[in-house]
Write a protein that holds these residues in place. Structure first.
Motif, short mmCIF file in Angstrom:
data_model
loop_
_atom_site.label_atom_id
_atom_site.label_comp_id
_atom_site.label_asym_id
_atom_site.label_seq_id
_atom_site.Cartn_x
_atom_site.Cartn_y
_atom_site.Cartn_z
N ASN A 37 3.83 8.28 -2.99
CA ASN A 37 5.08 8.11 -3.74
C ASN A 37 5.44 6.62 -3.88
OD1 ASN A 37 7.20 9.10 -5.24
ND2 ASN A 37 8.56 9.28 -3.48
N TRP A 38 4.47 5.82 -4.25
CA TRP A 38 4.68 4.38 -4.46
C TRP A 38 4.99 4.12 -5.93
CZ3 TRP A 38 -0.43 2.82 -1.65
CH2 TRP A 38 -0.26 2.96 -0.27
N HIS A 39 6.12 4.61 -6.39
CA HIS A 39 6.51 4.47 -7.79
C HIS A 39 6.82 3.01 -8.11
CE1 HIS A 39 7.70 6.25 -11.54
NE2 HIS A 39 8.82 5.56 -11.52
N PRO A 40 6.39 2.42 -9.19
CA PRO A 40 5.67 2.87 -10.37
C PRO A 40 4.17 2.58 -10.31
CG PRO A 40 6.52 0.71 -10.85
CD PRO A 40 6.92 1.05 -9.42
N TRP A 41 3.61 2.37 -9.12
CA TRP A 41 2.20 1.98 -9.02
C TRP A 41 1.21 2.95 -9.63
CZ3 TRP A 41 0.68 -2.71 -8.66
CH2 TRP A 41 1.54 -3.66 -8.13
N PRO A 42 1.45 4.26 -9.62
CA PRO A 42 0.48 5.13 -10.31
C PRO A 42 0.33 4.78 -11.79
CG PRO A 42 1.87 6.43 -8.88
CD PRO A 42 2.45 5.04 -8.88
N MET A 43 1.43 4.42 -12.44
CA MET A 43 1.35 4.04 -13.86
C MET A 43 0.71 2.67 -14.02
SD MET A 43 4.94 5.41 -15.45
CE MET A 43 5.97 4.66 -14.21
N VAL A 44 1.05 1.74 -13.13
CA VAL A 44 0.48 0.39 -13.20
C VAL A 44 -1.03 0.44 -13.03
CG1 VAL A 44 0.42 -1.85 -12.04
CG2 VAL A 44 2.61 -0.73 -12.43
N LEU A 45 -1.51 1.26 -12.12
CA LEU A 45 -2.95 1.38 -11.87
C LEU A 45 -3.63 2.30 -12.88
CD1 LEU A 45 -2.68 1.73 -8.00
CD2 LEU A 45 -3.50 -0.28 -9.26
N GLY A 46 -2.90 3.28 -13.39
CA GLY A 46 -3.48 4.22 -14.35
C GLY A 46 -3.70 3.62 -15.73
N LEU A 47 -2.84 2.67 -16.12
CA LEU A 47 -2.97 2.07 -17.45
C LEU A 47 -4.30 1.35 -17.63
CD1 LEU A 47 -1.78 1.45 -20.21
CD2 LEU A 47 -0.55 -0.46 -19.18
N PRO A 48 -4.70 0.42 -16.74
CA PRO A 48 -6.01 -0.21 -16.95
C PRO A 48 -7.17 0.78 -16.81
CG PRO A 48 -5.00 -1.04 -14.93
CD PRO A 48 -3.98 -0.18 -15.62
N ILE A 67 -6.31 7.54 -24.98
CA ILE A 67 -5.28 6.89 -25.81
C ILE A 67 -3.93 7.57 -25.58
CG2 ILE A 67 -4.50 6.59 -28.20
CD1 ILE A 67 -7.43 6.01 -28.94
N LEU A 68 -3.93 8.90 -25.48
CA LEU A 68 -2.70 9.64 -25.20
C LEU A 68 -2.13 9.22 -23.85
CD1 LEU A 68 -0.63 11.90 -25.75
CD2 LEU A 68 -2.25 13.47 -24.66
N PHE A 69 -2.96 9.20 -22.81
CA PHE A 69 -2.49 8.80 -21.48
C PHE A 69 -2.02 7.35 -21.47
CE2 PHE A 69 -4.95 12.49 -19.84
CZ PHE A 69 -3.90 13.12 -19.18
N THR A 70 -2.69 6.48 -22.20
CA THR A 70 -2.26 5.08 -22.29
C THR A 70 -0.87 4.99 -22.89
OG1 THR A 70 -4.54 4.28 -22.47
CG2 THR A 70 -2.81 2.84 -23.32
N ALA A 71 -0.62 5.73 -23.94
CA ALA A 71 0.71 5.74 -24.56
C ALA A 71 1.76 6.25 -23.58
CB ALA A 71 0.69 6.59 -25.83
N GLY A 81 6.19 5.16 -19.84
CA GLY A 81 6.74 5.25 -18.48
C GLY A 81 7.06 3.89 -17.89
N LEU A 82 6.16 2.93 -18.10
CA LEU A 82 6.40 1.58 -17.57
C LEU A 82 7.56 0.90 -18.30
CD1 LEU A 82 2.73 0.43 -17.05
CD2 LEU A 82 4.45 0.82 -15.26
N TYR A 125 10.67 2.48 -16.98
CA TYR A 125 10.94 1.97 -15.63
C TYR A 125 11.52 0.55 -15.70
CZ TYR A 125 10.27 0.74 -10.74
OH TYR A 125 10.47 0.33 -9.46
N ALA A 126 10.99 -0.28 -16.60
CA ALA A 126 11.47 -1.66 -16.74
C ALA A 126 12.91 -1.69 -17.23
CB ALA A 126 10.57 -2.44 -17.68
N VAL A 127 13.25 -0.77 -18.14
CA VAL A 127 14.61 -0.76 -18.73
C VAL A 127 15.62 -0.09 -17.80
CG1 VAL A 127 15.99 0.15 -20.63
CG2 VAL A 127 13.77 -0.87 -21.09
N LEU A 128 15.24 1.05 -17.25
CA LEU A 128 16.19 1.83 -16.45
C LEU A 128 16.14 1.51 -14.96
CD1 LEU A 128 15.80 5.31 -18.17
CD2 LEU A 128 17.52 3.55 -18.60
N GLY A 129 15.11 0.84 -14.51
CA GLY A 129 15.02 0.51 -13.08
C GLY A 129 14.19 1.50 -12.31
N SER A 130 14.68 2.69 -12.09
CA SER A 130 13.91 3.68 -11.33
C SER A 130 14.19 5.04 -11.78
CB SER A 130 14.18 3.59 -9.86
OG SER A 130 15.56 3.76 -9.58
#
Length: 91
Positions: A40-51, A73-77, A82-83, A86-91
């Motif tokens: 549950n290290w949010h948002p790291w799953p998205m940060v690592l999943g994007l590349p 491409i769908l998952f990248t979008a 999500g990122l 997360y950047a706009v709303l915080g968490s």
């Protein structure tokens, strides 16, 4: 006059030379993303999943694997959404 290959040909040649290293990197990113989900290290799953997805998009483009390319491409979008959220709303 020297004729240079187009940039796309240079990128494709680079990808072909480094494809196996990129796949190992994608494996490391995928495992790290899974650990981040479990811990549950949010948002790291998205940060690592994007590349991870970007690498697989590039590798799929090399071999014309359209289904794999479009799924990633769908998952990248979704990761970008999500990122950004997360950047706009915080968490």
């Amino acid at each position: 006059m020297i004729v240079r290959p187009p940039l796309s040909a240079l990128v494709e040649a680079w990808l072909l030379r480094h494809e196996q290293c990129l796949k190992w990197l994608a494996l490391l990113l995928g495992v790290s993303s899974t650990v981040a989900i479990v811990q549950n290290w949010h948002p790291w799953p998205m940060v690592l999943g994007l590349p991870f997805c970007l690498i697989w998009i590039l590798c799929a483009w090399l071999h014309g694997e359209r289904q794999l390319k479009y799924i990633n491409i769908l998952f990248t979008a979704l990761y970008i959404y999500g990122l950004a959220r997360y950047a706009v709303l915080g968490s």
